[in-house]
Write a protein that holds these residues in place. Structure first.
Motif, short mmCIF file in Angstrom:
data_model
loop_
_atom_site.label_atom_id
_atom_site.label_comp_id
_atom_site.label_asym_id
_atom_site.label_seq_id
_atom_site.Cartn_x
_atom_site.Cartn_y
_atom_site.Cartn_z
N UNK A 78 5.95 -6.43 -3.90
CA UNK A 78 5.56 -5.31 -4.59
C UNK A 78 6.04 -5.02 -6.19
N UNK A 79 6.28 -5.96 -6.59
CA UNK A 79 6.86 -5.86 -8.16
C UNK A 79 5.74 -5.30 -9.15
N UNK A 80 4.67 -6.21 -8.86
CA UNK A 80 3.64 -6.02 -9.88
C UNK A 80 2.59 -4.66 -9.25
N UNK A 81 2.63 -4.49 -7.89
CA UNK A 81 2.23 -3.31 -7.53
C UNK A 81 2.93 -1.93 -8.04
N UNK A 82 4.13 -1.93 -8.16
CA UNK A 82 4.88 -1.00 -8.80
C UNK A 82 4.61 -0.82 -10.26
N UNK A 83 4.47 -2.03 -11.01
CA UNK A 83 4.25 -1.89 -12.39
C UNK A 83 2.67 -1.56 -12.58
N UNK A 84 1.81 -1.73 -11.66
CA UNK A 84 0.66 -1.09 -11.85
C UNK A 84 0.43 0.42 -11.58
N UNK A 85 1.31 0.90 -10.81
CA UNK A 85 1.59 2.24 -10.48
C UNK A 85 1.96 2.72 -11.60
N UNK A 86 3.00 2.34 -12.29
CA UNK A 86 3.64 2.84 -13.44
C UNK A 86 2.81 2.99 -14.60
N UNK A 87 1.95 1.93 -14.83
CA UNK A 87 1.07 1.66 -15.83
C UNK A 87 -0.20 2.75 -15.55
N UNK A 88 -0.45 3.61 -14.63
CA UNK A 88 -1.45 4.16 -14.32
C UNK A 88 -2.66 3.17 -14.13
N UNK A 89 -2.59 2.10 -13.48
CA UNK A 89 -3.57 1.36 -13.08
C UNK A 89 -3.99 1.46 -11.39
N UNK A 90 -2.75 1.65 -10.72
CA UNK A 90 -3.15 2.36 -9.46
C UNK A 90 -2.48 3.66 -9.29
N UNK A 91 -3.28 4.24 -8.25
CA UNK A 91 -2.77 5.78 -8.04
C UNK A 91 -1.88 5.61 -6.54
N UNK A 92 -0.63 6.18 -6.56
CA UNK A 92 0.01 6.31 -5.15
C UNK A 92 -0.61 7.05 -4.28
N UNK A 93 -0.44 7.02 -3.15
CA UNK A 93 -1.06 7.80 -2.01
C UNK A 93 -0.37 9.15 -2.13
N UNK A 94 1.01 9.21 -2.36
CA UNK A 94 1.90 10.59 -2.45
C UNK A 94 2.89 10.17 -3.38
N UNK A 95 3.30 11.54 -3.94
CA UNK A 95 4.69 11.35 -4.90
C UNK A 95 5.28 12.79 -5.06
N UNK A 96 6.52 13.02 -4.32
CA UNK A 96 6.96 14.33 -4.55
C UNK A 96 7.32 14.47 -6.09
N UNK A 97 7.67 13.50 -6.91
CA UNK A 97 7.98 13.59 -8.36
C UNK A 97 7.33 12.44 -9.07
N UNK A 98 6.32 12.58 -9.98
CA UNK A 98 6.00 11.07 -10.77
C UNK A 98 5.53 11.75 -12.15
N UNK A 99 6.76 11.98 -12.94
CA UNK A 99 6.41 12.69 -14.25
C UNK A 99 7.06 11.66 -15.43
N UNK A 100 6.45 12.08 -16.63
CA UNK A 100 6.73 11.33 -18.01
C UNK A 100 7.01 12.21 -18.81
N UNK A 101 8.07 12.16 -19.72
CA UNK A 101 8.52 12.89 -20.80
C UNK A 101 7.83 12.70 -21.96
#
Length: 238
Positions: free
Chosen positions: A45-68
């Motif tokens: 899931x390394x590339x999947x994680x990176x795509x999520x952080x790059x906003x290419x993939x959207x997670x199904x759920x997240x209690x917190x997913x923020x950028x400053x």
């Protein structure tokens, strides 16, 4: 230290050909000027994680997913597609494993493209491209097309392109996979030094643990569980 990006209780599940895969991120923080290595076996899931952080993939759920952005907290999970596109263009630099260079553009044009899309002044983006090309050791390649470069040179172009608009978050997916060991060392050193100078956060995905031990400030890996499908949980690397 205040993080650049903070994740808590994030999940993404996918099903293909009657098999399921779930990526679970209990906790992840990226810090300004620091390098995080994400290491693990193929398919974890390394590339999947990176795509999520790059906003290419959207997670199904997240209690917190923020950028400053300075003192402003941006909720990436609830951001609209347009807002996410703006964030990708202004705050994120993404170095793809394949390089992802446009073959019909010169090295100079490839490097400058994100800066132009981010609305940087023409002279500023040209000067910044030359500055980065010099730092990456490819200043003499600016007028060439990517097909005439070595694998290491193409990766250096991809890195320069990712840094042109001075993003706060830089993501590099296996940036050393297609180069020799000497080039791999150079690429990691250049990425780490350039990002540290700009007080950006760097995440490098890699299968090379020994290389990451040398250049990363901290590491995370994955615990794989095979029950009804595959569950991959991100954990600190011991």
């Amino acid at each position: 230290m205040k993080s650049c990006l903070s994740v808590r209780e994030l999940r993404l599940s996918r099903t293909k050909n009657d098999s399921s895969f779930t990526l679970y991120v209990p906790e992840l923080d990226l810090y300004p000027g620091k390098t995080l290595a994400v290491v693990g076996q193929s398919g974890c899931g390394k590339s999947t994680l990176t795509d999520i952080l790059a906003l290419v993939l959207k997670p199904d759920s997240a209690e917190r997913f923020v950028m400053y952005r300075g003192q402003k907290e941006i909720n990436l999970f609830s951001a609209s597609r347009r807002e996410q596109a703006d964030i990708r263009g202004s705050d994120i630099g993404y170095v793809l494993q394949s390089g992802g260079l446009f073959p019909f553009l010169s090295v100079r044009e490839n490097i400058m493209l994100p800066g132009k899309l981010a609305g940087m002044d023409g002279r500023t983006v040209r000067n910044r491209a030359i500055e980065l090309a010099r730092a990456m050791g490819i200043a003499d390649q600016l007028n060439k097309k990517p097909q005439y470069l070595s694998g290491g040179q193409r990766q250096r172009v991809a890195i320069a392109r990712a840094l042109i608009h001075k993003p706060g978050l830089v993501l590099a997916d296996e940036p050393t996979a297609a180069v020799d060991s000497v080039s791999a060392e150079d690429i990691c050193r250049l990425l780490k030094n350039t990002v540290a100078e700009n007080e950006a956060s760097l995440l490098i995905v890699s299968h090379d643990r020994s290389l990451m031990h040398k250049y990363a400030d901290y590491e995370v890996t994955f615990r794989i569980e095979k029950t009804n499908g595959i569950k991959s949980t991100l954990i600190p690397n011991s």
